[in-house]
Write a protein that holds these residues in place. Sequence first.
Motif, PDB file in Angstrom:
ATOM      1  N   LYS A   2       0.827  -1.193   0.000  1.00 29.87           N
ATOM      2  CA  LYS A   2       0.000   0.000   0.000  1.00 29.87           C
ATOM      3  C   LYS A   2       0.871   1.257   0.000  1.00 29.87           C
ATOM      4  O   LYS A   2       0.563   2.229  -0.669  1.00 29.87           O
ATOM      5  CB  LYS A   2      -0.932  -0.005   1.211  1.00 29.87           C
ATOM      6  N   ASP A 129     -10.671   9.823  -8.558  1.00 26.79           N
ATOM      7  CA  ASP A 129      -9.969   9.131  -7.483  1.00 26.79           C
ATOM      8  C   ASP A 129      -8.574   8.775  -7.968  1.00 26.79           C
ATOM      9  O   ASP A 129      -8.401   8.262  -9.070  1.00 26.79           O
ATOM     10  CB  ASP A 129     -10.685   7.834  -7.097  1.00 26.79           C
ATOM     11  N   ASN A 131      -6.324   7.126  -5.651  1.00 22.70           N
ATOM     12  CA  ASN A 131      -6.118   5.857  -4.942  1.00 22.70           C
ATOM     13  C   ASN A 131      -7.127   5.772  -3.805  1.00 22.70           C
ATOM     14  O   ASN A 131      -8.097   6.537  -3.791  1.00 22.70           O
ATOM     15  CB  ASN A 131      -4.663   5.746  -4.442  1.00 22.70           C
ATOM     16  N   ASP A 132      -6.903   4.868  -2.850  1.00 20.89           N
ATOM     17  CA  ASP A 132      -7.842   4.695  -1.743  1.00 20.89           C
ATOM     18  C   ASP A 132      -7.843   5.862  -0.770  1.00 20.89           C
ATOM     19  O   ASP A 132      -8.758   5.990   0.044  1.00 20.89           O
ATOM     20  CB  ASP A 132      -7.521   3.405  -0.956  1.00 20.89           C
ATOM     21  N   LYS A 135      -9.038  10.941  -3.059  1.00 18.88           N
ATOM     22  CA  LYS A 135     -10.258  10.738  -3.846  1.00 18.88           C
ATOM     23  C   LYS A 135     -10.623  11.993  -4.637  1.00 18.88           C
ATOM     24  O   LYS A 135     -10.099  13.076  -4.377  1.00 18.88           O
ATOM     25  CB  LYS A 135     -11.420  10.403  -2.894  1.00 18.88           C
TER      26      LYS A 135
END
Length: 160
Positions: A2, A129, A131-132, A135
């Motif tokens: 991640k 977005d 990535n996680d 956004k």
Amino acid sequence: MKKIFFLLSFGITLSLYAQNTSEMGGPPTRNELIGYWKKIITPNEEKLNKENPWPQKYQWFAFYENGKISSMMSDVDYDYTSKDLEPIFTMMQSANSPTFNLNENMVVIENKQIANYKEIWGVNLLKKDLNDILKKGTLIMTLDNGKGEVIYYRFLKRIK
């Protein structure tokens, strides 16, 4: 994994900073900037920022139509809404409050209470977005050291 993904995708964000507008984002309009924002906590934040002039982890900001800006910090996180923040930031406003000026992809913050005080931030607003963590609607602010080297990154999400 991640962390690697975040750094790789962050490189895309940096390329946004160098451009005016792309499909990923571009400078916000004044109307897009006006409102309440909360700093997003990101992985490896301590390594990403070469300097941290604002060491408290949780931060909230208000950009106003009249060109004023307010901010507050805490060591404790709160899930404020704009209705919660409105009276807090209104109480902080004065004729001497810091001001901001949006000039294309730069926000200049000045504080009349501090001689020669000026912050010049590069700004971009994500249209998609990334990535996680980052956004659509994330406001990316970068502060450099006056030599073109970014020393501090601030990622903000709008508070409704």
